[in-house]
Design an enzyme around this catalytic site. Structure first.
Site, short mmCIF file in Angstrom:
data_model
loop_
_atom_site.label_atom_id
_atom_site.label_comp_id
_atom_site.label_asym_id
_atom_site.label_seq_id
_atom_site.Cartn_x
_atom_site.Cartn_y
_atom_site.Cartn_z
N ILE A 66 9.49 31.51 82.51
CA ILE A 66 10.03 30.68 81.44
C ILE A 66 10.32 31.66 80.30
O ILE A 66 9.45 32.43 79.91
CB ILE A 66 9.06 29.56 81.00
CG1 ILE A 66 9.66 28.73 79.85
CG2 ILE A 66 7.68 30.08 80.66
CD1 ILE A 66 8.86 27.47 79.50
N SER A 67 11.55 31.68 79.85
CA SER A 67 11.99 32.71 78.90
C SER A 67 11.24 32.62 77.58
O SER A 67 10.75 31.56 77.18
CB SER A 67 13.49 32.60 78.64
OG SER A 67 14.22 32.92 79.78
N GLN A 68 11.18 33.75 76.91
CA GLN A 68 10.64 33.82 75.55
C GLN A 68 11.43 32.86 74.66
O GLN A 68 12.66 32.80 74.73
CB GLN A 68 10.81 35.26 75.06
CG GLN A 68 10.32 35.53 73.67
CD GLN A 68 10.62 36.97 73.24
OE1 GLN A 68 11.13 37.78 74.02
NE2 GLN A 68 10.31 37.29 72.01
#
Length: 218
Positions: A66-68
């Site tokens: 899950i992206s920053q």
């Protein structure tokens, strides 16, 4: 297991995250409001509950992350999303980015190549809030020609090149936000498709994404 309780504690952490993103240069209030609305801890195992609102990426399985939040906000801000626009997303992953776009009123068409993630995502109760997201299992390099043309395209993995089939599925005037290059760092590009079919490129900051791979897995 995931924690699906969203209380004052989580809302306070989201508010802090939004202020952090603002301090890093995110100015689009629509983007910030979406991030302030969406319970990011729903997308992670409950073991991450207390750190879900830290500005960093977390693993979600199948070699994906899950992206920053800053990366999500940065790409979304570059995309200049308007309500009811058709947005093609390559790399559904945790669905967090797709839900940010849907919260902003976009009609989202999102492709995932990992069968296991695709199946998991379809069972996630929170997506029932967003009937404006359509999920597809497929090869992101191919796009969705039968649903084209799109107003916007966002790629959430490191592309080795700008996929020509995706450019072909963009309307004249459409924008694509894409991290390009193999290796540890990618150039964030914004592509604008011109009326004659050619494209102009704008170069922004450098980021690190998992690689965009061809084909389907599973």
């Amino acid at each position: 297991m995931r924690n699906y309780k969203d209380d004052w504690y989580h809302k306070g952490l989201r508010k802090q995250l939004v202020e952090q993103l603002r301090s890093k240069g995110i100015t689009d209030e629509q983007v910030l409001n979406a991030i302030n609305t969406i319970p990011r801890h729903y997308f992670l195992d409950s073991a991450f509950d207390k750190i879900a609102y830290e500005d960093r990426a977390f693993p979600i399985g199948e070699g994906q992350t899950i992206s920053q939040p800053y990366t999500v906000a940065y790409q979304t801000q570059l995309l200049q999303v308007k309500r009811n626009e058709k947005v093609l997303e390559i790399g559904t992953g945790s669905i967090y980015q797709a839900i940010v776009l849907a919260e902003m009123g976009a009609r989202v068409y999102t492709i995932e190549r990992q069968k296991k993630l695709f199946e998991q995502n379809k069972q996630f109760f929170y997506i029932t809030r967003y009937p404006n997201i359509k999920f597809f299992y497929g090869d992101g390099f191919e796009g969705l020609p039968s649903f084209a043309p799109f107003d916007k395209v966002i790629i959430t993995a490191a592309a080795p090149f700008i996929p020509p089939k995706l450019v072909a599925q963009m309307k004249a005037g459409a924008l694509m936000v894409i991290p390009v290059d193999e290796g540890d760092k990618q150039r964030m590009l914004r592509i604008t498709k011109q009326p004659d079919g050619s494209c102009t490129e704008e170069l922004f900051d450098y980021f690190s994404f998992v690689p965009m791979l061809k084909g389907r897995n599973g």
